[in-house]
Design an enzyme around this catalytic site. Structure first.
Site, mmCIF file in Angstrom:
data_model
loop_
_atom_site.group_PDB
_atom_site.id
_atom_site.type_symbol
_atom_site.label_atom_id
_atom_site.label_comp_id
_atom_site.label_asym_id
_atom_site.label_seq_id
_atom_site.Cartn_x
_atom_site.Cartn_y
_atom_site.Cartn_z
ATOM 1 N N SER A 1 10.912 -2.321 -0.835
ATOM 2 C CA SER A 1 9.486 -2.608 -1.124
ATOM 3 C C SER A 1 8.392 -1.535 -0.505
ATOM 4 C CB SER A 1 9.302 -3.850 -0.048
ATOM 5 O OG SER A 1 7.743 -4.075 0.156
ATOM 6 N N TYR B 1 9.372 -8.305 8.455
ATOM 7 C CA TYR B 1 9.406 -7.890 7.032
ATOM 8 C C TYR B 1 9.512 -6.602 6.901
ATOM 9 C CZ TYR B 1 8.848 -7.594 1.934
ATOM 10 O OH TYR B 1 8.992 -7.268 0.648
#
Length: 242
Positions: free
Chosen positions: A122, A135
């Site tokens: 990501s 995350y």
């Protein structure tokens, strides 16, 4: 979705492992219609059962040459409100599960001295994000994993890379809680109501990237055109990391 041009190529996917969700079943059906074989398995990547599923699938469709580790979860929470359970689950799925995925295929790939592994990270793999500490930490680990596995198995002819997408048009983006957080002025905001706010994160004038753009990056990394690329982080981010 996977572009039809990819499905029609000689290198189209033969093995699919996921949570058995309807979109993947649809893709498997499309592959079958082209006269190719596809296997869908419900696998918990956290508990290490993936290897058994891979062995079973290899008996039906042949050896695995390309693996994409794509499973992930996300949760927004202030740092001091992240529970130990939330932290452990995030790391278990996003990092441990991603670690388990190449472990399931690397022994056979090493024996054949070839193979391609693509880990999906990501933009959070390259920068911190407020209220997404768990995350972001897990996704930083994914990028580090790719960079560590690549030099260890390069001598065996195995390439390992990471793709770092920005927000994509996916169910994760459509969470009602995220829409409400972005548009506090609306009682029940739609995804389109947050389009301009999402677009401000990018250099290109787009609010998010289509899944086909990520698929194209993965397909390129898996192809012979990228035969000299390993240990790379390929950003599909509309300029978000600039």
């Amino acid at each position: 979705m996977m572009p039809s041009s990819f499905l029609e190529s000689p290198d189209a996917v033969d093995l699919l492992a996921s949570d058995g969700s309807d979109p993947l079943v649809t893709v498997a059906a499309a592959i079958a219609e082209l006269g190719r074989r596809a296997v869908v398995r419900h696998v918990d990547i956290v508990d290490g059962a993936l290897r058994e599923a891979v062995v079973d699938a290899e008996t039906k469709v042949g050896l695995v040459n390309v693996v994409v580790a794509n499973a992930a979860i996300s949760q927004r929470a202030p740092f001091l409100e992240i529970s130990e359970q939330d932290w452990n689950r995030m790391v278990a799925v996003n990092l441990t599960g991603t670690w388990n995925t190449p472990r399931a295929v690397l022994p056979a790939m090493r024996e054949r001295a070839c193979g391609v592994i693509v880990l999906i990270g990501s933009i959070a793999s390259s920068r911190g994000m407020a209220e997404l500490a768990h995350y972001s930490a897990s996704k930083h680990g994914v990028a580090g994993l790719a960079k560590s596995v690549a030099p260890e198995f390069g001598v065996d002819g195995i390439r390992v890379n990471a793709v770092l997408p920005t927000r994509g048009l996916s169910p994760m983006l459509a969470f009602p809680a995220l829409r409400r957080r972005l548009r506090l002025d609306l009682p029940d905001p739609r995804l389109e109501d947050a389009r301009d706010l999402h677009a401000r994160r990018h250099v290109l004038p787009v609010p998010w990237v289509e899944s086909a753009a990520v698929t194209a990056a993965v397909s390129w990394l898996a192809s012979d055109e990228a035969r000299s690329v390993t240990g790379a982080e390929l950003s599909v981010d509309a300029g978000a990391l600039l």
